[in-house]
Design a protein around this motif. Structure first.
Motif: not given
Length: 314
Positions: A97-100, A149-155, A188-199
């Motif tokens: 929901t946060q792609r905007h 936009m650096l992010d953590y992930e709780l895993e 996150r900013d880089q991840q969102m860019r590259e994921m648009q390639s569907q790879l």
């Protein structure tokens, strides 16, 4: 046992286990000339006999170090393989929901309206991480130069204790050596860019210090129910995230059965749970800043603590 890999002031690496109170370490490397005491992978590879000898070492330590006098590394500094899964539906829905925030339009902002692909329910999906970018608690995480936009992930995750192929779900727990906390730092900013390639993901996840594990590797016998663990993330002492491992849609048993279909998995591999629901800044629309201290805490697994620092790259 709470197993650790640590570094002496001289730079020498050793393995051991935390003593009661978690302020002192029993040194296995100094106390045994056996090959299993060389490093954590050697201990895992050596199986039940070595584990019994390690327990004996912990009961009567030949050498003890104060935790404050050494540096903890990742319990397994170079896992043989790393795979991180996407097992929490709440995280999947809320993150989408946060792609905007990245200028990507046309997606719902209500988690209940997010279209989750059918395959996500049918089988556990994953990507392979950079196993050479692993660090431990207390190590500064360097924000890559291309990230705003650096992010953590709780895993949390598992380390495998023996190899297998076509593992049946009912026998999957036999392959789990232990559990540990995992912070999958993400640009996150880089991840969102590259994921648009569907790879991918690629550089959104792959940079030095991106994969933090620890603070120790808790042997499976000390975690009777891995699906009843409270998971908490704090940034500069403020709680940002809270969730439960019980919300995993695909359990580690499902994961092992799936991955090992016609494929051999090996002792020393790491499998991550993916981010617990609410377990990252993206889901809340906020990100990390330089100097922030991130703490991840999971019941029985300890606290993983890291500071974010700026890249010195030109």
């Amino acid at each position: 046992m709470k197993l650790v890999t640590f570094e002496l002031p001289s730079g020498e690496r050793r393995i051991g286990a935390m003593l009661a109170g978690e302020t002192r370490i029993a040194d296995f490397t100094a106390g045994s000339g056996a090959p299993w005491a060389r490093d954590m992978l050697a201990l895992i590879d050596a199986g039940a006999t070595a584990l019994a000898e390690a327990r004996a070492c912990l009961a009567a330590p030949p050498l003890i170090h104060e935790l404050a006098a050494v540096r903890l590394l990742a319990p397994v500094p170079e896992p043989r393989q790393m795979r991180d899964f996407l097992c929490f539906e709440k995280h999947l829905r809320q993150a989408r929901t946060q792609r905007h925030l990245f200028g990507i339009t046309g997606y719902p902002t209500d988690p209940a309206k997010v279209d989750v692909p059918r395959i996500w329910y049918e089988e556990p999906v994953y990507y392979k991480c950079n196993r050479f970018a692993v660090v431990g608690t207390g190590t500064d995480v360097i924000c890559p130069s291309y990230c705003k936009m650096l992010d953590y992930e709780l895993e949390f995750g598992i380390i495998l204790g023996k190899r297998g192929k076509n593992i049946k779900r009912e026998h999957a727990r036999e392959h789990v050596f232990g559990y540990l906390i995992f912070n999958d730092f993400s640009a996150r900013d880089q991840q969102m860019r590259e994921m648009q390639s569907q790879l991918g993901p690629t550089k959104g996840k792959d940079f030095d210090t991106a994969n933090v594990m620890g603070p120790w590797l808790v042997t499976a016998d000390e975690v009777p129910d891995p699906y009843a663990l409270t998971m908490v993330a704090r940034v500069n002492g403020e709680e940002w995230s809270r969730g439960s491992s019980g919300e995993m849609h695909h359990k580690f048993e499902d994961i092992l059965a799936h991955v090992s279909r016609d494929e051999t998995v090996y002792a020393g591999e790491f499998f991550g749970s993916g981010t617990v629901g609410g377990g990252c800044g993206l889901e809340q629309g906020r990100f990390l800043g330089i100097g922030d201290v991130v703490e991840l805490e999971v019941d029985g697994l300890g606290v993983l603590r890291n500071r974010v620092m700026a890249s010195t790259s030109a």
